[in-house]
Design a protein around this motif. Structure first.
Motif, mmCIF file in Angstrom:
data_model
loop_
_atom_site.group_PDB
_atom_site.id
_atom_site.type_symbol
_atom_site.label_atom_id
_atom_site.label_comp_id
_atom_site.label_asym_id
_atom_site.label_seq_id
_atom_site.Cartn_x
_atom_site.Cartn_y
_atom_site.Cartn_z
ATOM 1 N N HIS A 160 -2.140 45.279 -58.589
ATOM 2 C CA HIS A 160 -2.036 45.073 -59.891
ATOM 3 C C HIS A 160 -0.263 44.938 -60.224
ATOM 4 O O HIS A 160 -0.093 44.350 -60.986
ATOM 5 C CB HIS A 160 -2.720 45.974 -61.064
ATOM 6 C CG HIS A 160 -4.055 46.014 -61.110
ATOM 7 N ND1 HIS A 160 -4.693 45.014 -61.586
ATOM 8 C CD2 HIS A 160 -4.921 47.049 -60.622
ATOM 9 C CE1 HIS A 160 -6.015 45.231 -61.256
ATOM 10 N NE2 HIS A 160 -6.144 46.280 -60.829
ATOM 11 N N GLY A 217 0.586 41.155 -59.503
ATOM 12 C CA GLY A 217 0.135 39.973 -60.310
ATOM 13 C C GLY A 217 -0.160 40.484 -61.760
ATOM 14 O O GLY A 217 0.173 41.354 -62.056
ATOM 15 N N THR A 218 -0.306 39.261 -62.375
ATOM 16 C CA THR A 218 -0.955 39.703 -63.840
ATOM 17 C C THR A 218 -2.047 39.743 -64.207
ATOM 18 O O THR A 218 -2.906 39.219 -63.508
ATOM 19 C CB THR A 218 -0.078 38.335 -64.818
ATOM 20 O OG1 THR A 218 -0.620 37.423 -64.406
ATOM 21 C CG2 THR A 218 1.505 38.623 -64.682
ATOM 22 N N ARG A 219 -2.572 40.421 -65.027
ATOM 23 C CA ARG A 219 -3.814 40.873 -65.330
ATOM 24 C C ARG A 219 -4.371 39.723 -66.367
ATOM 25 O O ARG A 219 -3.676 39.265 -67.332
ATOM 26 C CB ARG A 219 -3.978 42.026 -66.152
ATOM 27 C CG ARG A 219 -5.233 42.224 -66.558
ATOM 28 C CD ARG A 219 -5.755 43.830 -66.988
ATOM 29 N NE ARG A 219 -5.658 44.835 -65.897
ATOM 30 C CZ ARG A 219 -4.638 45.743 -66.048
ATOM 31 N NH1 ARG A 219 -3.681 45.930 -66.817
ATOM 32 N NH2 ARG A 219 -4.386 46.606 -65.095
ATOM 33 N N HIS A 220 -5.587 39.126 -66.478
ATOM 34 C CA HIS A 220 -6.364 37.807 -67.029
ATOM 35 C C HIS A 220 -6.212 38.715 -68.509
ATOM 36 O O HIS A 220 -6.692 39.580 -68.774
ATOM 37 C CB HIS A 220 -7.432 37.563 -66.792
ATOM 38 C CG HIS A 220 -7.774 36.062 -67.107
ATOM 39 N ND1 HIS A 220 -8.574 36.447 -68.473
ATOM 40 C CD2 HIS A 220 -7.966 35.011 -66.789
ATOM 41 C CE1 HIS A 220 -8.851 34.945 -68.754
ATOM 42 N NE2 HIS A 220 -8.214 34.225 -67.920
ATOM 43 N N PRO A 221 -5.811 37.975 -69.657
ATOM 44 C CA PRO A 221 -5.793 38.127 -71.037
ATOM 45 C C PRO A 221 -7.137 38.826 -71.255
ATOM 46 O O PRO A 221 -7.311 39.752 -72.097
ATOM 47 C CB PRO A 221 -5.630 37.043 -71.904
ATOM 48 C CG PRO A 221 -4.687 36.206 -70.837
ATOM 49 C CD PRO A 221 -5.270 36.411 -69.458
ATOM 50 N N LEU A 222 -8.439 38.091 -70.954
ATOM 51 C CA LEU A 222 -9.638 38.712 -71.198
ATOM 52 C C LEU A 222 -10.058 39.885 -70.654
ATOM 53 O O LEU A 222 -10.735 40.669 -71.324
ATOM 54 C CB LEU A 222 -10.827 37.598 -70.921
ATOM 55 C CG LEU A 222 -10.682 36.328 -71.552
ATOM 56 C CD1 LEU A 222 -11.726 35.227 -71.274
ATOM 57 C CD2 LEU A 222 -10.986 36.511 -73.050
ATOM 58 N N VAL A 223 -9.564 40.156 -69.428
ATOM 59 C CA VAL A 223 -9.808 41.355 -68.810
ATOM 60 C C VAL A 223 -8.960 42.447 -69.617
ATOM 61 O O VAL A 223 -9.494 43.755 -69.806
ATOM 62 C CB VAL A 223 -9.223 41.474 -67.212
ATOM 63 C CG1 VAL A 223 -9.423 42.872 -66.873
ATOM 64 C CG2 VAL A 223 -10.231 40.396 -66.676
#
Length: 61
Positions: free
Chosen positions: A17, A20-26
């Motif tokens: 984590h 990378g970046t976390r998806h906004p929906l997640v």
């Protein structure tokens, strides 16, 4: 060789984590249940309803 393969997998598991970046929906799916719980515990639903109705009244003018 076996030791370096284990270290590679371990590094990947702990640093997946960070790189990378976390998806906004997640992120939203992680935060929304806590937000709803806090709203329920502290009586925020009435506040949100009052604000929404006042904003609706202002936009209706």
């Amino acid at each position: 060789m076996a030791g370096s393969a284990r270290q590679g997998r371990k590094a990947f598991a702990f640093h997946s984590h960070e790189s990378g970046t976390r998806h906004p929906l997640v992120a939203a799916a992680m935060v929304l249940p806590l937000a709803v719980l806090l709203l329920f515990l502290f009586g925020g639903f009435e506040q949100v309803a009052a604000q929404a109705s006042s904003v609706g009244a202002m936009m209706g003018r």
